[in-house]
Design an enzyme around this catalytic site. Structure first.
Site, short mmCIF file in Angstrom:
data_model
loop_
_atom_site.label_atom_id
_atom_site.label_comp_id
_atom_site.label_asym_id
_atom_site.label_seq_id
_atom_site.Cartn_x
_atom_site.Cartn_y
_atom_site.Cartn_z
N GLY A 139 2.86 2.50 10.73
CA GLY A 139 3.77 3.62 10.50
C GLY A 139 4.55 4.04 11.73
N GLY A 167 2.96 -1.06 4.28
CA GLY A 167 2.93 0.36 3.94
C GLY A 167 4.32 0.86 3.62
N GLY A 168 4.97 1.48 4.59
CA GLY A 168 6.27 2.12 4.39
C GLY A 168 7.28 1.24 3.66
N GLU A 182 -6.44 4.82 8.28
CA GLU A 182 -6.26 6.23 7.90
C GLU A 182 -7.54 6.80 7.28
OE1 GLU A 182 -2.68 5.58 5.66
OE2 GLU A 182 -1.67 5.06 7.53
N SER A 217 3.94 -1.80 10.42
CA SER A 217 5.40 -1.82 10.58
C SER A 217 6.00 -3.19 10.25
CB SER A 217 5.80 -1.37 11.98
OG SER A 217 5.40 -0.03 12.17
N HIS A 247 -9.37 1.04 5.79
CA HIS A 247 -8.03 1.33 6.31
C HIS A 247 -8.15 2.35 7.45
CE1 HIS A 247 -3.93 2.66 6.71
NE2 HIS A 247 -3.57 1.53 6.12
N ASN A 300 0.86 -1.18 0.00
CA ASN A 300 0.00 0.00 0.00
C ASN A 300 0.90 1.24 0.00
OD1 ASN A 300 -1.80 2.07 0.59
ND2 ASN A 300 -2.20 1.39 2.70
N TRP A 301 0.99 1.86 -1.16
CA TRP A 301 1.90 3.02 -1.28
C TRP A 301 1.38 4.27 -0.60
CZ3 TRP A 301 3.41 3.03 -7.23
CH2 TRP A 301 3.97 1.78 -7.56
N LYS A 302 0.12 4.27 -0.23
CA LYS A 302 -0.53 5.46 0.35
C LYS A 302 -0.33 6.66 -0.58
CE LYS A 302 0.02 3.30 4.78
NZ LYS A 302 0.15 3.40 6.24
N GLU A 340 -4.76 -4.92 11.20
CA GLU A 340 -3.76 -3.87 11.30
C GLU A 340 -3.96 -3.09 12.60
OE1 GLU A 340 -2.13 -2.70 7.21
OE2 GLU A 340 -3.89 -1.50 7.56
P1 PGA Z 1 3.08 0.46 7.62
O1 PGA Z 1 1.58 0.61 7.11
O2 PGA Z 1 3.63 -0.81 7.04
O3 PGA Z 1 3.79 1.69 7.12
O4 PGA Z 1 3.03 0.40 9.11
C1 PGA Z 1 0.74 -0.51 6.97
C2 PGA Z 1 -0.60 -0.08 6.44
O5 PGA Z 1 -1.05 1.02 6.78
O6 PGA Z 1 -1.24 -0.79 5.65
#
Ligand code: PGA
Length: 257
Positions: free
Chosen positions: A176, A237-238, A100, A216, A98, A9-11, A170
Protein backbone atom coordinates in the site's frame (compact mmCIF):
# COMPACT_ATOMS: atom_id res chain seq x y z
CA UNK A 1 5.00 -26.80 -14.14
CA UNK A 2 3.73 -24.87 -11.13
CA UNK A 3 0.48 -22.97 -11.08
CA UNK A 4 0.56 -19.23 -11.69
CA UNK A 5 -1.94 -17.24 -9.67
CA UNK A 6 -3.06 -13.65 -9.63
CA UNK A 7 -5.19 -12.97 -6.56
CA UNK A 8 -7.04 -9.74 -5.82
CA UNK A 9 -7.33 -8.91 -2.12
CA UNK A 10 -10.01 -6.24 -1.88
CA UNK A 11 -9.41 -5.73 1.85
CA UNK A 12 -12.18 -3.67 3.52
CA UNK A 13 -13.34 -1.90 0.38
CA UNK A 14 -16.42 -1.61 -1.88
CA UNK A 15 -20.15 -1.37 -1.28
CA UNK A 16 -22.35 -4.26 -2.41
CA UNK A 17 -23.13 -2.48 -5.68
CA UNK A 18 -19.52 -1.56 -6.28
CA UNK A 19 -18.53 -5.16 -5.68
CA UNK A 20 -21.10 -6.26 -8.27
CA UNK A 21 -19.77 -3.73 -10.76
CA UNK A 22 -16.18 -4.73 -10.18
CA UNK A 23 -16.87 -8.40 -10.82
CA UNK A 24 -18.99 -7.77 -13.90
CA UNK A 25 -16.32 -5.45 -15.31
CA UNK A 26 -13.57 -7.99 -14.64
CA UNK A 27 -15.63 -10.67 -16.40
CA UNK A 28 -16.35 -8.44 -19.36
CA UNK A 29 -12.75 -7.35 -19.87
CA UNK A 30 -11.45 -10.86 -19.26
CA UNK A 31 -13.74 -12.22 -21.97
CA UNK A 32 -12.40 -9.71 -24.47
CA UNK A 33 -8.91 -11.07 -23.85
CA UNK A 34 -9.96 -14.64 -24.56
CA UNK A 35 -9.05 -17.73 -22.55
CA UNK A 36 -6.18 -17.62 -20.08
CA UNK A 37 -3.39 -20.10 -20.86
CA UNK A 38 -1.97 -20.96 -17.50
CA UNK A 39 -2.94 -18.42 -14.86
CA UNK A 40 -5.55 -18.89 -12.17
CA UNK A 41 -7.46 -15.84 -10.99
CA UNK A 42 -8.64 -15.60 -7.38
CA UNK A 43 -10.98 -12.89 -6.09
CA UNK A 44 -10.75 -12.24 -2.35
CA UNK A 45 -13.61 -9.94 -1.34
CA UNK A 46 -14.82 -9.11 2.18
CA UNK A 47 -16.78 -12.03 3.71
CA UNK A 48 -20.15 -10.39 3.11
CA UNK A 49 -19.63 -10.45 -0.67
CA UNK A 50 -18.28 -13.99 -0.97
CA UNK A 51 -21.60 -15.46 -2.04
CA UNK A 52 -22.13 -12.71 -4.59
CA UNK A 53 -18.68 -13.19 -6.09
CA UNK A 54 -19.05 -16.96 -6.05
CA UNK A 55 -22.38 -16.74 -7.89
CA UNK A 56 -21.22 -14.17 -10.41
CA UNK A 57 -18.09 -16.13 -11.28
CA UNK A 58 -19.73 -19.58 -11.44
CA UNK A 59 -18.58 -21.46 -14.59
CA UNK A 60 -15.94 -18.81 -15.38
CA UNK A 61 -12.97 -20.66 -13.89
CA UNK A 62 -12.35 -17.81 -11.43
CA UNK A 63 -11.69 -18.91 -7.85
CA UNK A 64 -12.85 -17.21 -4.67
CA UNK A 65 -10.94 -16.70 -1.47
CA UNK A 66 -11.62 -15.39 2.03
CA UNK A 67 -9.45 -12.76 3.69
CA UNK A 68 -9.33 -14.48 7.06
CA UNK A 69 -10.72 -17.38 9.05
CA UNK A 70 -11.09 -18.31 12.67
CA UNK A 71 -8.70 -20.74 14.29
CA UNK A 72 -11.73 -22.23 16.10
CA UNK A 73 -13.97 -24.92 14.67
CA UNK A 74 -17.38 -23.42 15.62
CA UNK A 75 -19.38 -22.23 18.61
CA UNK A 76 -19.79 -19.12 20.73
CA UNK A 77 -17.21 -16.87 19.08
CA UNK A 78 -19.19 -13.79 18.07
CA UNK A 79 -18.05 -12.22 14.83
CA UNK A 80 -15.84 -15.09 13.71
CA UNK A 81 -16.04 -17.14 10.49
CA UNK A 82 -14.89 -20.76 10.55
CA UNK A 83 -13.16 -22.87 7.95
CA UNK A 84 -16.14 -25.25 7.94
CA UNK A 85 -18.44 -22.34 6.98
CA UNK A 86 -16.13 -21.41 4.13
CA UNK A 87 -15.99 -25.03 3.04
CA UNK A 88 -19.78 -25.22 3.05
CA UNK A 89 -19.76 -22.34 0.54
CA UNK A 90 -17.09 -24.01 -1.61
CA UNK A 91 -14.57 -21.27 -1.03
CA UNK A 92 -11.26 -22.30 -2.58
CA UNK A 93 -8.61 -20.16 -0.87
CA UNK A 94 -8.05 -18.21 2.33
CA UNK A 95 -5.41 -15.65 3.24
CA UNK A 96 -3.48 -16.42 6.40
CA UNK A 97 -0.90 -14.23 8.05
CA UNK A 98 -1.51 -11.07 6.10
CA UNK A 99 0.62 -8.30 7.62
CA UNK A 100 -2.48 -6.19 8.34
CA UNK A 101 -3.89 -9.05 10.44
CA UNK A 102 -0.55 -9.35 12.22
CA UNK A 103 -0.27 -5.59 12.81
CA UNK A 104 -3.83 -4.49 13.64
CA UNK A 105 -5.33 -7.69 15.06
CA UNK A 106 -2.37 -9.11 16.92
CA UNK A 107 -2.10 -12.33 14.93
CA UNK A 108 0.98 -14.27 15.88
CA UNK A 109 2.87 -16.93 13.93
CA UNK A 110 1.31 -19.53 16.24
CA UNK A 111 -2.26 -18.33 15.56
CA UNK A 112 -1.54 -18.28 11.85
CA UNK A 113 -0.26 -21.87 12.04
CA UNK A 114 -3.56 -22.96 13.64
CA UNK A 115 -5.61 -21.12 11.00
CA UNK A 116 -3.64 -22.84 8.26
CA UNK A 117 -4.30 -26.27 9.73
CA UNK A 118 -8.02 -25.40 10.08
CA UNK A 119 -8.20 -24.32 6.44
CA UNK A 120 -6.45 -27.46 5.20
CA UNK A 121 -8.72 -29.68 7.28
CA UNK A 122 -11.62 -28.16 5.34
CA UNK A 123 -10.10 -28.38 1.87
CA UNK A 124 -9.35 -24.69 1.61
CA UNK A 125 -5.94 -23.73 0.24
CA UNK A 126 -4.25 -21.23 2.52
CA UNK A 127 -2.32 -18.37 0.96
CA UNK A 128 0.32 -17.88 3.63
CA UNK A 129 1.68 -14.33 3.71
CA UNK A 130 5.15 -13.60 5.00
CA UNK A 131 7.47 -10.63 4.75
CA UNK A 132 9.70 -8.30 6.66
CA UNK A 133 9.26 -4.76 8.01
CA UNK A 134 11.34 -1.91 6.61
CA UNK A 135 13.40 -1.88 9.82
CA UNK A 136 14.23 -5.58 9.30
CA UNK A 137 15.44 -4.90 5.78
CA UNK A 138 17.49 -1.95 6.94
CA UNK A 139 19.11 -4.12 9.59
CA UNK A 140 19.71 -6.84 7.02
CA UNK A 141 17.60 -9.40 8.93
CA UNK A 142 14.92 -9.84 6.24
CA UNK A 143 15.93 -13.40 5.35
CA UNK A 144 15.95 -14.41 9.02
CA UNK A 145 12.50 -12.92 9.56
CA UNK A 146 10.93 -14.71 6.61
CA UNK A 147 12.70 -17.96 7.56
CA UNK A 148 11.33 -17.72 11.08
CA UNK A 149 7.77 -16.97 9.84
CA UNK A 150 7.91 -20.05 7.60
CA UNK A 151 9.35 -22.19 10.39
CA UNK A 152 6.70 -21.19 12.88
CA UNK A 153 3.62 -21.21 10.66
CA UNK A 154 4.03 -23.76 7.87
CA UNK A 155 7.14 -25.91 8.16
CA UNK A 156 5.54 -28.25 10.64
CA UNK A 157 2.92 -29.31 8.08
CA UNK A 158 3.26 -32.78 6.63
CA UNK A 159 4.34 -32.86 2.96
CA UNK A 160 0.83 -33.60 1.64
CA UNK A 161 -0.62 -30.60 3.43
CA UNK A 162 2.29 -28.36 2.53
CA UNK A 163 1.72 -29.19 -1.12
CA UNK A 164 -1.70 -27.50 -0.83
CA UNK A 165 -0.52 -24.13 0.37
CA UNK A 166 0.43 -21.06 -1.60
CA UNK A 167 3.09 -18.70 -0.26
CA UNK A 168 2.91 -14.95 -0.76
CA UNK A 169 6.03 -12.91 -0.08
CA UNK A 170 4.82 -9.45 0.86
CA UNK A 171 7.47 -7.09 2.21
CA UNK A 172 5.49 -4.92 4.63
CA UNK A 173 7.26 -1.74 3.47
CA UNK A 174 5.84 -2.32 -0.02
CA UNK A 175 2.21 -2.91 0.96
CA UNK A 176 0.00 0.00 0.00
CA UNK A 177 2.98 2.36 -0.18
CA UNK A 178 3.47 2.65 -3.92
CA UNK A 179 7.05 1.41 -3.41
CA UNK A 180 7.27 -2.12 -4.76
CA UNK A 181 10.21 -4.45 -4.22
CA UNK A 182 12.41 -4.43 -7.32
CA UNK A 183 12.22 -7.55 -9.41
CA UNK A 184 15.75 -8.36 -8.15
CA UNK A 185 14.72 -8.06 -4.50
CA UNK A 186 11.63 -10.17 -5.09
CA UNK A 187 13.54 -12.86 -6.98
CA UNK A 188 16.22 -13.01 -4.30
CA UNK A 189 13.66 -13.63 -1.54
CA UNK A 190 11.54 -16.01 -3.61
CA UNK A 191 14.62 -18.09 -4.48
CA UNK A 192 15.56 -18.11 -0.79
CA UNK A 193 12.06 -19.33 0.15
CA UNK A 194 12.13 -22.02 -2.53
CA UNK A 195 15.52 -23.17 -1.29
CA UNK A 196 14.15 -23.49 2.25
CA UNK A 197 11.19 -25.48 0.93
CA UNK A 198 13.60 -27.72 -0.98
CA UNK A 199 15.61 -28.42 2.18
CA UNK A 200 12.47 -29.15 4.18
CA UNK A 201 10.24 -30.99 1.68
CA UNK A 202 12.45 -31.90 -1.29
CA UNK A 203 12.78 -30.66 -4.83
CA UNK A 204 9.51 -32.02 -6.21
CA UNK A 205 7.37 -30.12 -3.74
CA UNK A 206 9.56 -27.00 -3.96
CA UNK A 207 9.29 -26.99 -7.75
CA UNK A 208 5.51 -27.04 -7.58
CA UNK A 209 5.05 -24.53 -4.73
CA UNK A 210 3.49 -21.32 -6.00
CA UNK A 211 5.18 -18.26 -4.51
CA UNK A 212 3.37 -14.98 -5.15
CA UNK A 213 4.74 -11.49 -4.80
CA UNK A 214 2.62 -8.82 -3.11
CA UNK A 215 3.23 -5.15 -2.34
CA UNK A 216 2.34 -2.25 -4.66
CA UNK A 217 2.17 -4.57 -7.65
CA UNK A 218 0.37 -2.86 -10.54
CA UNK A 219 -0.04 -3.08 -14.30
CA UNK A 220 3.21 -1.17 -14.83
CA UNK A 221 5.55 -3.31 -12.75
CA UNK A 222 3.77 -6.69 -12.94
CA UNK A 223 5.47 -7.95 -16.10
CA UNK A 224 8.97 -7.27 -14.69
CA UNK A 225 8.18 -8.91 -11.38
CA UNK A 226 6.44 -11.93 -12.91
CA UNK A 227 9.28 -12.46 -15.38
CA UNK A 228 11.50 -13.55 -12.47
CA UNK A 229 11.97 -17.33 -12.44
CA UNK A 230 10.73 -17.81 -8.87
CA UNK A 231 7.86 -15.31 -8.94
CA UNK A 232 4.70 -17.23 -9.82
CA UNK A 233 2.18 -14.40 -9.88
CA UNK A 234 0.92 -11.80 -7.46
CA UNK A 235 -1.26 -10.99 -4.48
CA UNK A 236 -2.69 -7.65 -5.46
CA UNK A 237 -4.28 -5.16 -3.07
CA UNK A 238 -5.01 -1.62 -4.26
CA UNK A 239 -4.69 -2.42 -7.96
CA UNK A 240 -7.28 -5.21 -7.67
CA UNK A 241 -10.01 -2.65 -6.95
CA UNK A 242 -10.00 -1.49 -10.56
CA UNK A 243 -11.18 -4.00 -13.17
CA UNK A 244 -9.00 -2.68 -15.99
CA UNK A 245 -5.87 -2.54 -13.86
CA UNK A 246 -6.45 -5.97 -12.33
CA UNK A 247 -7.11 -7.57 -15.70
CA UNK A 248 -3.92 -6.08 -17.12
CA UNK A 249 -2.00 -7.69 -14.25
CA UNK A 250 -3.66 -11.04 -14.96
CA UNK A 251 -2.69 -10.69 -18.62
CA UNK A 252 0.89 -9.85 -17.68
CA UNK A 253 1.13 -13.09 -15.72
CA UNK A 254 -0.48 -15.16 -18.43
CA UNK A 255 1.80 -13.78 -21.14
CA UNK A 256 4.92 -15.15 -19.41
CA UNK A 257 6.54 -18.60 -19.00
P1 PGA B 1 -1.08 -3.55 -2.22
O1 PGA B 1 -1.44 -4.68 -1.16
O2 PGA B 1 -1.07 -4.20 -3.58
O3 PGA B 1 -2.14 -2.51 -2.07
O4 PGA B 1 0.28 -3.04 -1.87
C1 PGA B 1 -0.98 -6.00 -1.30
C2 PGA B 1 -1.51 -6.85 -0.17
O5 PGA B 1 -1.66 -6.34 0.94
O6 PGA B 1 -1.83 -8.04 -0.36
Amino acid sequence: MREKIVAGNWKMNKSFEEAQDLVSNILEIKDQHGKLKNTSVVLIPPFVYLELVKDMTAETGIFTGAQNLSERENGAFTGEISASMLESMNIDFCLAGHSERRKYFGETDEMIAIKIVAALRHDISPIFCCGELLSDREKGTHFDIVHSQLNQSVFSLNPNDFANIVIAYEPVWAIGTGVNATSGQAQEMHAFIRELVTKKYGKNIADTTTILYGGSCNSKNAADLFAMPDVDGGLIGGASLDAEEFTLIVKAADALK
